[in-house]
Motif scaffolding. Structure first.
Motif, PDB file in Angstrom:
ATOM      1  N   MET A   1       0.819  -1.204   0.000  1.00 34.59           N
ATOM      2  CA  MET A   1       0.000   0.000   0.000  1.00 34.59           C
ATOM      3  C   MET A   1       0.860   1.264   0.000  1.00 34.59           C
ATOM      4  O   MET A   1       0.330   2.329  -0.170  1.00 34.59           O
ATOM      5  CB  MET A   1      -0.946   0.002   1.199  1.00 34.59           C
ATOM      6  N   GLY A   2       2.133   1.157   0.235  1.00 31.55           N
ATOM      7  CA  GLY A   2       2.991   2.324   0.257  1.00 31.55           C
ATOM      8  C   GLY A   2       2.996   2.988   1.621  1.00 31.55           C
ATOM      9  O   GLY A   2       2.279   2.589   2.534  1.00 31.55           O
ATOM     10  N   GLU A   3       3.832   4.024   1.760  1.00 36.10           N
ATOM     11  CA  GLU A   3       3.933   4.724   3.035  1.00 36.10           C
ATOM     12  C   GLU A   3       2.726   5.605   3.312  1.00 36.10           C
ATOM     13  O   GLU A   3       2.350   5.802   4.460  1.00 36.10           O
ATOM     14  CB  GLU A   3       5.204   5.568   3.072  1.00 36.10           C
ATOM     15  N   GLN A   4       2.159   6.193   2.262  1.00 28.93           N
ATOM     16  CA  GLN A   4       0.993   7.064   2.426  1.00 28.93           C
ATOM     17  C   GLN A   4      -0.018   6.755   1.334  1.00 28.93           C
ATOM     18  O   GLN A   4       0.353   6.369   0.224  1.00 28.93           O
ATOM     19  CB  GLN A   4       1.380   8.535   2.308  1.00 28.93           C
ATOM     20  N   MET A   5      -1.289   6.938   1.673  1.00 27.40           N
ATOM     21  CA  MET A   5      -2.328   6.805   0.655  1.00 27.40           C
ATOM     22  C   MET A   5      -3.499   7.689   1.049  1.00 27.40           C
ATOM     23  O   MET A   5      -3.741   7.945   2.235  1.00 27.40           O
ATOM     24  CB  MET A   5      -2.760   5.357   0.478  1.00 27.40           C
ATOM     25  N   GLY A   6      -4.198   8.164   0.066  1.00 28.79           N
ATOM     26  CA  GLY A   6      -5.387   8.965   0.298  1.00 28.79           C
ATOM     27  C   GLY A   6      -6.623   8.090   0.207  1.00 28.79           C
ATOM     28  O   GLY A   6      -6.666   7.139  -0.579  1.00 28.79           O
ATOM     29  N   ILE A   7      -7.605   8.388   1.048  1.00 32.94           N
ATOM     30  CA  ILE A   7      -8.880   7.696   0.958  1.00 32.94           C
ATOM     31  C   ILE A   7      -9.992   8.726   0.879  1.00 32.94           C
ATOM     32  O   ILE A   7      -9.869   9.837   1.414  1.00 32.94           O
ATOM     33  CB  ILE A   7      -9.130   6.715   2.126  1.00 32.94           C
ATOM     34  N   GLU A   8     -11.040   8.368   0.189  1.00 30.96           N
ATOM     35  CA  GLU A   8     -12.219   9.223   0.050  1.00 30.96           C
ATOM     36  C   GLU A   8     -13.451   8.346   0.201  1.00 30.96           C
ATOM     37  O   GLU A   8     -13.472   7.214  -0.270  1.00 30.96           O
ATOM     38  CB  GLU A   8     -12.264   9.877  -1.326  1.00 30.96           C
ATOM     39  N   ALA A   9     -14.446   8.878   0.881  1.00 29.02           N
ATOM     40  CA  ALA A   9     -15.712   8.166   1.024  1.00 29.02           C
ATOM     41  C   ALA A   9     -16.825   9.202   1.062  1.00 29.02           C
ATOM     42  O   ALA A   9     -16.608  10.346   1.476  1.00 29.02           O
ATOM     43  CB  ALA A   9     -15.723   7.329   2.296  1.00 29.02           C
ATOM     44  N   GLU A  31     -12.457  12.566   3.698  1.00 30.02           N
ATOM     45  CA  GLU A  31     -11.185  12.464   2.981  1.00 30.02           C
ATOM     46  C   GLU A  31     -10.091  12.387   4.016  1.00 30.02           C
ATOM     47  O   GLU A  31     -10.131  13.101   5.023  1.00 30.02           O
ATOM     48  CB  GLU A  31     -10.964  13.683   2.088  1.00 30.02           C
ATOM     49  N   ALA A  32      -9.105  11.514   3.790  1.00 27.55           N
ATOM     50  CA  ALA A  32      -8.033  11.367   4.765  1.00 27.55           C
ATOM     51  C   ALA A  32      -6.741  10.950   4.086  1.00 27.55           C
ATOM     52  O   ALA A  32      -6.750  10.314   3.032  1.00 27.55           O
ATOM     53  CB  ALA A  32      -8.409  10.342   5.826  1.00 27.55           C
ATOM     54  N   LEU A  33      -5.647  11.305   4.734  1.00 22.25           N
ATOM     55  CA  LEU A  33      -4.327  10.823   4.361  1.00 22.25           C
ATOM     56  C   LEU A  33      -3.951   9.773   5.393  1.00 22.25           C
ATOM     57  O   LEU A  33      -3.950  10.049   6.601  1.00 22.25           O
ATOM     58  CB  LEU A  33      -3.307  11.959   4.358  1.00 22.25           C
TER      59      LEU A  33
END
Length: 119
Positions: A1-9, A31-33
């Motif tokens: 998944m990597g070190e960081q990812m963005g999520i949106e719902a 929205e979150a990092l």
């Protein structure tokens, strides 16, 4: 998944909520990092957008994903503090808890519950 990812719902608001949350069928957004750690845990910083304003949230401690009875889905929980708010939520404090799943195609589905104090 990597070190960081963005999520949106996003989700539709149900009937019977305060106008600051939203009228029935209005949209709430999240929205979150997400910052992933080498040990499999994660923290997040994000924003919940409702009809009356926004709530900035961040995890109170690292969380992690767990296996679920469905091998194609992982589950998790994250307890967040409310760091700040805008609009009707100016000066807000409290907590928001996320109960969520992540599918093998990275689909994020969550249920958020919160206690919001506005002073």
């Amino acid at each position: 998944m990597g070190e960081q990812m963005g999520i949106e719902a996003e989700a539709k608001i149900g009937p019977g909520f305060d106008a600051a949350i939203g009228e029935a069928n209005s949209i709430a957004r999240f929205e979150a990092l997400v910052m992933n750690d080498m040990d499999g845990s994660f923290t997040l910083q994000g924003e919940v957008t409702l009809a009356g304003g926004t709530l900035a949230v961040s995890t109170t401690r690292p969380s992690s994903l767990e296996e679920s009875p469905d091998p194609t889905i992982q589950r998790g929980t994250a307890e967040c503090r409310i760091d700040s708010g805008t609009g009707s939520f100016s000066g807000a404090s409290g907590t928001v808890t996320l109960n969520f799943t992540v599918s093998e195609d990275a689909r994020f589905t969550d249920l958020q519950t919160g206690i919001v104090f506005v002073g």
